[in-house]
Scaffold this motif. Structure first.
Motif, PDB file in Angstrom:
ATOM      1  N   GLU A  73     -26.311  46.786  -5.920  1.00  0.00           N
ATOM      2  CA  GLU A  73     -27.550  46.328  -5.294  1.00  0.00           C
ATOM      3  C   GLU A  73     -27.440  44.860  -4.885  1.00  0.00           C
ATOM      4  O   GLU A  73     -27.890  44.472  -3.792  1.00  0.00           O
ATOM      5  N   ILE A 103     -31.916  48.024  -0.587  1.00  0.00           N
ATOM      6  CA  ILE A 103     -31.583  48.320  -1.987  1.00  0.00           C
ATOM      7  C   ILE A 103     -32.756  48.891  -2.774  1.00  0.00           C
ATOM      8  O   ILE A 103     -32.551  49.562  -3.794  1.00  0.00           O
ATOM      9  N   ASP A 134     -35.202  48.479 -11.292  1.00  0.00           N
ATOM     10  CA  ASP A 134     -35.824  47.972 -10.071  1.00  0.00           C
ATOM     11  C   ASP A 134     -37.183  47.341 -10.356  1.00  0.00           C
ATOM     12  O   ASP A 134     -37.544  46.320  -9.755  1.00  0.00           O
ATOM     13  N   TRP A 138     -35.751  43.668 -10.030  1.00  0.00           N
ATOM     14  CA  TRP A 138     -35.849  43.443  -8.585  1.00  0.00           C
ATOM     15  C   TRP A 138     -37.277  43.249  -8.121  1.00  0.00           C
ATOM     16  O   TRP A 138     -37.559  42.347  -7.305  1.00  0.00           O
ATOM     17  N   PHE A 234     -25.121  51.824   1.712  1.00  0.00           N
ATOM     18  CA  PHE A 234     -25.513  51.654   0.315  1.00  0.00           C
ATOM     19  C   PHE A 234     -25.118  52.849  -0.557  1.00  0.00           C
ATOM     20  O   PHE A 234     -24.500  52.669  -1.624  1.00  0.00           O
ATOM     21  N   ALA A 259     -29.757  56.504  -4.582  1.00  0.00           N
ATOM     22  CA  ALA A 259     -29.286  55.552  -3.569  1.00  0.00           C
ATOM     23  C   ALA A 259     -29.466  56.090  -2.161  1.00  0.00           C
ATOM     24  O   ALA A 259     -29.681  55.330  -1.213  1.00  0.00           O
TER      25      ALA A 259
END
Length: 300
Positions: A73, A103, A134, A138, A234, A259
């Motif tokens: 990522e 991502i 995530d 993230w 990705f 993904a």
């Protein structure tokens, strides 16, 4: 593949599709959808995120496998941001969120329900792990950095206060505290959060569909490039990396499925919240949502 597409994927996809149709026929206005999106983002997502993170058993968390996924990522985000800034010449804030769109898969609202329908809650563990990473890392990172880059001039104290009081960040922090201290959520509170959180995914996806219905969908160079990175580059990076470290087959399969999912709604929601141009971000979400239908059915 057709059975999975019809029974497990299309029912989830129906909400943004319904929003898109109602938006196209002007039955739901853009202002109404933006209000729904705000409620889903700031009110309903926290009770959905908190119990999920609070339920993480860090003693059994596959840190090595998830570290590989996270490293991919990072590589994909940096590469996309640099490409968007230098080659596509997009402004910083927009390029930042385009990198997020590559991502930040729609794992929480889209892939996880699909995986649970196919494999059950226990079998969807790898997708839940991605959601946890995530959400805790993230999502927090992009909320803070987007706020700083767009509103940093309003004063450090005001910016810090606004970030500290963000309901989503507070839910993530509280969930981590409960998980690390092995605290139990009282049953009445858990029932209330499940009831409220159950509306987050359909509301957010519906609002996204309405808002996207007002956006020109013809893919330009930026949209085609970012969508290609999301749907092809990705997943390929994840596949190569997991193969190199010989990850468990069941984890590899579901992490690859994740993904390969469409771009999440969060980059778009943040763009709306911070008044960043959505003319490239929105079509990326639309096209990746449409084009990923077949690949998800094949990988599932």
């Amino acid at each position: 593949m057709l059975t999975i597409l019809i029974h497990d994927i299309l029912p989830i996809f129906a909400m943004p599709a319904l929003g898109f149709l109602l938006g196209r026929f002007a039955l739901i206005s853009l202002q109404e959808a933006a209000a729904v999106n705000r409620v889903a983002f700031l009110v309903l997502q926290p009770p959905l995120i908190f119990p999920m993170i609070a339920g993480i058993d860090f003693a059994t968390f596959p840190f090595a496998t998830m570290a590989v996924y996270f490293a991919c990522e990072v590589v994909a985000f940096v590469a996309t941001y640099v490409l968007a800034r230098i080659v596509l010449r997009r402004p910083h804030a927009e390029a930042w969120l385009l990198g997020m769109a590559v991502i930040f898969v729609n794992s929480f609202l889209y892939i996880l329900p699909i995986a649970q329908l196919i494999h059950g809650e226990a079998g969807a563990g790898p997708v839940s792990a991605v959601v946890a990473v995530d959400a805790t890392i993230w999502f927090s990172f992009f909320i803070v950095t987007t706020d700083l880059s767009t509103r940093g001039g309003t004063g450090l104290r005001r910016t810090a206060r606004r970030i500290a009081l963000n309901p989503v960040l507070l839910a993530i922090l509280a969930g981590l505290v409960f998980a690390l201290l092995h605290l139990q959520i009282p049953d009445p509170a858990l029932t209330a959060m499940r009831f409220a959180g159950g509306g987050a995914a359909p509301m957010a996806l519906f609002a996204l569909g309405v808002i996207l219905s007002t956006t020109p969908l013809r893919p330009d160079r930026t949209v085609a490039t970012i969508a290609g990175l999301k749907l092809l580059a990705f997943p390929a990076l994840i596949w190569l990396a997991l193969g190199a470290v010989d990850a468990p087959p069941d984890w590899s399969a579901l992490l690859l499925l994740t993904a390969a999912g469409p771009s999440g709604a969060s980059p778009f929601a943040l763009a709306l919240l911070y008044r960043i141009d959505t003319r490239a971000i929105a079509p990326v979400i639309v096209w990746t949502s449409l084009l990923s239908l077949v690949s998800l059915a094949a990988l599932a």
